[in-house]
Design an enzyme around this catalytic site. Structure first.
Site, mmCIF file in Angstrom:
data_model
loop_
_atom_site.group_PDB
_atom_site.id
_atom_site.type_symbol
_atom_site.label_atom_id
_atom_site.label_comp_id
_atom_site.label_asym_id
_atom_site.label_seq_id
_atom_site.Cartn_x
_atom_site.Cartn_y
_atom_site.Cartn_z
ATOM 1 N N MET A 46 0.585 -1.139 -0.086
ATOM 2 C CA MET A 46 0.118 -0.038 -0.068
ATOM 3 C C MET A 46 0.500 1.638 0.135
ATOM 4 O O MET A 46 2.410 1.298 0.737
ATOM 5 C CB MET A 46 -1.149 0.340 1.117
ATOM 6 C CG MET A 46 -2.211 -0.975 1.230
ATOM 7 S SD MET A 46 -3.647 -1.537 2.714
ATOM 8 C CE MET A 46 -3.481 0.448 2.355
ATOM 9 N N HIS A 47 0.264 2.582 -0.095
ATOM 10 C CA HIS A 47 0.842 3.202 -0.178
ATOM 11 C C HIS A 47 1.690 4.474 -0.750
ATOM 12 O O HIS A 47 2.126 5.312 -1.527
ATOM 13 C CB HIS A 47 1.406 3.593 1.597
ATOM 14 C CG HIS A 47 0.408 3.485 2.716
ATOM 15 N ND1 HIS A 47 -1.105 3.724 2.741
ATOM 16 C CD2 HIS A 47 0.385 2.243 3.237
ATOM 17 C CE1 HIS A 47 -1.155 3.161 3.771
ATOM 18 N NE2 HIS A 47 -0.522 1.853 4.253
ATOM 19 N N ASP A 72 -2.841 -4.462 -0.043
ATOM 20 C CA ASP A 72 -2.190 -6.519 0.871
ATOM 21 C C ASP A 72 -2.744 -6.824 1.991
ATOM 22 O O ASP A 72 -3.638 -8.117 1.875
ATOM 23 C CB ASP A 72 -0.987 -7.021 1.118
ATOM 24 C CG ASP A 72 -0.556 -5.183 2.179
ATOM 25 O OD1 ASP A 72 -0.909 -4.489 2.894
ATOM 26 O OD2 ASP A 72 0.871 -5.175 1.638
#
Length: 484
Positions: A79-80, A235
């Site tokens: 992520m991110h 995830d």
């Protein structure tokens, strides 16, 4: 057949399942992380494509018939990450990853704007996407001026697979641009970072269709035309789909590089002051909360590197019988900490060392320190209104029975161990591919694996663990500002 693709930090995993959700095969390909400066963590998106091709070709070599029968693909990913593209979809710079902390000043500035917590339900952490774009604007203005699209890592793979600029709710909730309760982009939050919705991908639910596989890729892999690509998930949400953690009160603790305490919620329950993450789940009208610690097995691996003993040997030295906490306390803040402190600058310590502090004592302290950090996340979830009776343990650290006993006693919760099998993010992604393709009921599809064993708290040691946890809690304010 259904294919799950999980883009992790250290590699891409591809998994095939059939209509009955039996795993047919899996293959992986490695990735490297570039650290050009202290606090920086980057990857070249071209490497993600290379690794995905390598993993899928590995499945093709072993299971050509099964791969040819694929009708749906699900995506999961780290992520991110900030993947920046120009108007021709060319990558403008290496992707800035989730564990990159260079934007801590920009994150603090955005977090000082009350609309961010109010709309996203979260603190603006340095690892999130929005402060990364603020950093790029301040430090690489020529690149920022050319940004046409901002994609998350797995959604860059989707662009390669389908040609579509699409994301989904669970991953997008980690950007600091999503109105998490309303499950849509916030124009005001985007404007605060000098962006607009035109630069964001379209949004779908993780169980919905989000493009079809490009014909040339389908031909190369021996697939038919029209293979559906699902929205997918970040995830942790994908792992939750794999573990069946989709209903109110269901939770897992993940002992991977980082540590996660994940709880599914039927309603939106933000509490940013506790530094707990409140994100959309991959299933419609469902949310989840996470407490996140940055060093779980990473802490044990660090200890392993210092002592020259493998992590398995270190934990084996402790035996099977749980011991009362010793006099040494370990704070596992080797890369700073998220829940509950939101402190990128804090660093770990051993406290209470003496001449008698052996390797065994330090190993015990490391395991207990991670257990207490997860207890911090449990307290943060409780402060946000979530009550848990048990958790399921996943991740590499769950192979240590001693560690699981320590965690169960620190949390004073039952810890379930799933039956043997791979129920992680790639499996969850494949399930989402199945749902998007067939229209199957998401809750009925995302069932929990059988429980092989339940580890109960050591009741006689709960008071000693509580005392040690309170000592652990007192250390953070005592060392804050003194470790950098």
């Amino acid at each position: 057949m259904y294919l799950g693709l999980d883009l992790g930090t250290s590699g891409v995993k591809a998994m095939l399942i059939d209509d009955g959700q039996a795993i047919i095969g899996s293959a992986s390909a490695a990735l490297e992380v570039s650290r050009p400066h202290p606090g920086c963590s980057e990857q070249d998106p071209a490497d993600w494509v290379r690794a995905a091709e390598e993993a899928v070709n590995g499945l093709k070599a072993e299971h050509p018939g099964a791969l040819a029968a694929v009708r749906g693909i699900g995506l999961s990913g780290q992520m991110h990450g900030a993947t920046l593209l120009d108007q021709e979809d060319a990558v403008l710079r290496p992707c800035i990853l989730w564990n990159d902390t260079r934007s801590f000043r920009q994150a603090a500035a955005l977090d000082g704007d009350p609309q961010f917590r109010a709309l996203t339900g979260n603190i603006v952490f340095p690892g999130f996407t929005a402060p990364k774009l603020a950093w790029v604007r301040e430090n690489e203005p020529e690149i920022f001026a050319r940004v046409r699209w901002v994609l998350l890592p797995k959604d860059y793979l989707r662009l390669w697979l389908t040609g579509e600029h699409i994301s989904e709710m669970s991953d997008s909730a980690g950007t600091s641009w999503l109105d998490t309760g309303k499950r849509r982009w916030s124009e005001s939050l985007l404007a605060a970072t000098h962006l607009d919705e035109r630069q964001m991908p379209a949004l779908v639910e993780g169980t919905e269709r989000a493009g079809t596989l490009r014909a040339e890729l389908a031909r190369g892999w021996g697939m038919a035309d029209g293979v559906v690509v699902a929205g997918g998930a970040g995830d942790n949400a994908a792992s939750a789909c794999g573990m069946g953690t989709v209903g109110e009160g269901q939770a897992f603790v993940s002992l991977g590089t980082s540590g996660v305490l994940f709880a599914a919620n039927a309603t939106y329950l933000p509490n940013p002051e506790s530094a707990v993450h409140a994100f959309c789940h991959a299933l419609p009208d469902t949310w989840h909360q996470m407490g996140v610690i940055l060093s779980a097995t990473d802490a044990l691996n660090w200890h392993s590197g210092i002592t020259g003993k493998s992590a398995a040997d270190l934990t084996a030295e402790l035996g099977e019988t749980l011991k009362a906490p010793g006099p040494v306390t370990f704070l596992p803040y080797l890369s700073g900490e998220r829940t509950p402190h939101n402190d990128a600058a804090i660093r770990g310590v051993f406290a209470g060392l003496g001449h008698e502090s052996s390797r065994l004592v330090l190993t015990q302290a490391v395991l207990e320190g991670v257990a207490f950090a997860i207890r911090d996340s449990l307290e943060a979830l409780r402060a946000a209104g979530t009550r848990l009776e048990r958790v399921t343990a996943i991740g590499g650290g769950s192979r240590s029975r001693y560690w699981l006993k320590s965690i169960g006693t620190a949390l004073n919760l039952a810890v379930d161990l799933p039956a043997d099998g791979d129920f992680g993010a790639a499996f969850g992604a494949a399930r989402l591919g199945l749902i998007a393709t067939t229209g199957a009921d998401p809750v009925a599809t995302c069932t929990a694996p059988a429980t092989a064993e339940t580890i109960m708290p050591e009741v006689s040691l709960v008071p000693a663990y509580e005392d040690a946890y309170q000592r652990y809690r007192r250390l953070y304010p005592a060392i804050k500002g003194a470790t950098m």
